[in-house]
Structure formats: structure tokens, C-alpha cells
Write a protein that holds these residues in place. Structure first.
Motif: not given
Length: 306
Positions: A9-13, A96-101, A291-296
Motif C-alpha cells: 500500500v502506498p504511503p497515505p496522503t 498532521l503529525y507525520d507531515t509536521v514530523q 481506514l487510511k490503508r483501505e482508502l489508499m
């Protein structure tokens, strides 16, 4: 056809993370809200010193007493504000945690410092934006029909209106300082502990990056978060729920609690806090990850089809 694995699965946006965090947090809130209401009632116990005041004993005892004396629906008083809170709080601080990280990361792998910085930033932004929903939620949860014939507020939007008109717009941001402190502690402890635990379990090959790993990481994160945030959480609840002039400041609120009720007052409602935060973390993180995995996966399937 071979099924998807975590690596397939690609990384979630960022949009997927924000949406997934908001939905997962709302699901967790709906399921665990009675525990949160019980926590609030136990935390404010001690403010009303009259002999006729209802006494709550333990998590189950508080829930049963509330259901018997005020009706089962009272356990969900303030739920609309709670869901509004999660949409604004969780979607920002978790989504936003991963993005800010990544912004704070200088090397190939995120350091502990970058994780903490991300937790501080997203937690602070979420509080400044979503504080009015916290004020209304706590006021409605603490409101008891047994304390008078007429309730302070008849509903969520009535509470927003009355607080704004009687206390000014600043009333909707009452308790921002203790809530900011609480959320900084919670966000850093919760997200950083979850992140580190999941990373350790996967790297050591004790568990795969799947539901059992997410479950264990969430329980540990919930316990650590409850221990560190409980004193600030109790002061925040007391101050937010107080009538104008009851406390002159947040430190005054804490000092009055200490002198009147002793140090144990800062850990009132600890068990429901942990039960609520622990179960909330489990439901939220498991739902969020899935959920984010299924969406991706769905997005990947659509891209392949086109």
C-alpha cells in the motif's frame, strides 16, 4: 490475485490522514463517551460541598448513578460538541503529525526530538482552534438537573450562545492555558509513545504492522498519557466548568484544590480517564490505521483501473 500487505500500500496522503483521523476519532468518541462523562463528574466532585450533593463512587457506580438519577441519555450529554471537538482536534493533531514530523526531521529517520516537536506543534494548533468545543462539551457533561430546577444550557448550540453572550467570546476560550498544557502532554505522550512502540514491535519482529501491533501500542500509549496528563486534566475540567469569579486564575484553581481536597484531588477520575483514554486510543488508532490503508488501497485500485 495476491492480497495487499502493508508494504504493498502506498504511503497515505495528508488529506487521507486528516480524514481518517477525524472519522476514527468520532467513532472512538461515540463508543467511549459515557466513560468521559463519568470522568468529568468524578473530577468536579468536591466542588459542591453540600450534604445533599450526589456522591459518585467508581466508574461503574458513576455511570449507574447517572443513568438512574438523570436518565441514560445524560451519559451522552455534550456528544455533539464532543464530535465537533474530535473533528477539529483529532484531525489536526493526528492527521498532521507525520507531515509536521517530516518538517522537523533532518536525517533519514525521524529522531525523538522531531517526534516531540511534531506533537507539541500539532497539539497546540488543535487547542487554539478547537477550544470552544471543549468548553461546551465539559459544561454540558458537568451539568446536572439535580443541582437546580433549570439547567444552565438546553443544548450544544444554546451553550455556545449563552457562553458568548454572558461571558463574551473569550468565555469560549476559557481554560485554554490548562487545556493547552494538557493537550501538549497528551499529544506528545500519546503519539510519540504509540509511534515508538509500534516501531519497536515491528523492528524487533515481535508483531507485524497490523491490528495486534496497533492494539498493544495504543494501550501502552493510553496508560502513559493518563498518568502524565491527569493532574492538568482535572484542573482544566474544574476551571472550565467554574462559574465566573469562582477562581481568579488557573493556579488559584489548582491551589484551592490542593488546600481543600489534598494532592489526591489531582487524580480524581483516574480510572475512568484511563479506561476512556485507553479504549479511545485502541479504537481510534486501529480504525485510523485500517481506514487510511483501505482508502489508499482503493485509490491504488482506481489508479490501476485508469
Amino acid at each position: 490475485m495476491v492480497g495487499h500487505t502493508a508494504s504493498d500500500v502506498p504511503p497515505p496522503t495528508m488529506a487521507v490522514k486528516i480524514f481518517s483521523a477525524g472519522v476514527a476519532a468520532c467513532v472512538a468518541d461515540i463508543i467511549t463517551f459515557p466513560l468521559d462523562t463519568a470522568k468529568v463528574r468524578l473530577q468536579i466532585q468536591g466542588e459542591c460541598l453540600t450534604s445533599s450533593a450526589i456522591r459518585y463512587k467508581g466508574v461503574l457506580g458513576t455511570i449507574i448513578t447517572l443513568a438512574k438519577t438523570e436518565g441514560p441519555v445524560k451519559l451522552y450529554s455534550g456528544l455533539p460538541a464532543g464530535l465537533q471537538r474530535q473533528i477539529s482536534f483529532a484531525s489536526l493533531r493526528i492527521g498532521l503529525y507525520d507531515t509536521v514530523q517530516d518538517f522537523f526531521t533532518t536525517g533519514k529517520e525521524a529522531s525523538l526530538g522531531s517526534k516531540i516537536s511534531a506533537g507539541l506543534t500539532t497539539g497546540g494548533v488543535a487547542v487554539l482552534i478547537g477550544q470552544p468545543t471543549e468548553v461546551v462539551k465539559v459544561r454540558l457533561q458537568a451539568q446536572s438537573r439535580l443541582h437546580g430546577p433549570k439547567p444552565r444550557y438546553t443544548g450544544t448550540y444554546n451553550a455556545y450562545r449563552i457562553i458568548a453572550t454572558t461571558e463574551g467570546l473569550t468565555g469560549l476560550w476559557k481554560g485554554t492555558t490548562p487545556n493547552l498544557t494538557r493537550n501538549v502532554i497528551i499529544n506528545c505522550t500519546e503519539l510519540v509513545t504509540y509511534d515508538l512502540m509500534k516501531e519497536a514491535l515491528v523492528k524487533s519482529r515481535l508483531l507485524a504492522d497490523d491490528v495486534p501491533c496497533h492494539f498493544v501500542s495504543a494501550v501502552i500509549a493510553g496508560f502513559c498519557t493518563t498518568v502524565l496528563s491527569s493532574p492538568v486534566d482535572v484542573v482544566k475540567t474544574r476551571f472550565v466548568n467554574s462559574s465566573p469569579g469562582q477562581y481568579t486564575s488557573v493556579p488559584n484553581c489548582a491551589m484551592m484544590m490542593l488546600t481543600r481536597e489534598g494532592p489526591s484531588a489531582f487524580f480524581k477520575g483516574f480510572v475512568p480517564s484511563f479506561l476512556r483514554l485507553g479504549s479511545w486510543n485502541v479504537i481510534m488508532f486501529v480504525c485510523f490505521e485500517q481506514l487510511k490503508r483501505e482508502l489508499m488501497k482503493s485509490r491504488q485500485t482506481m489508479d490501476c483501473a485508469t
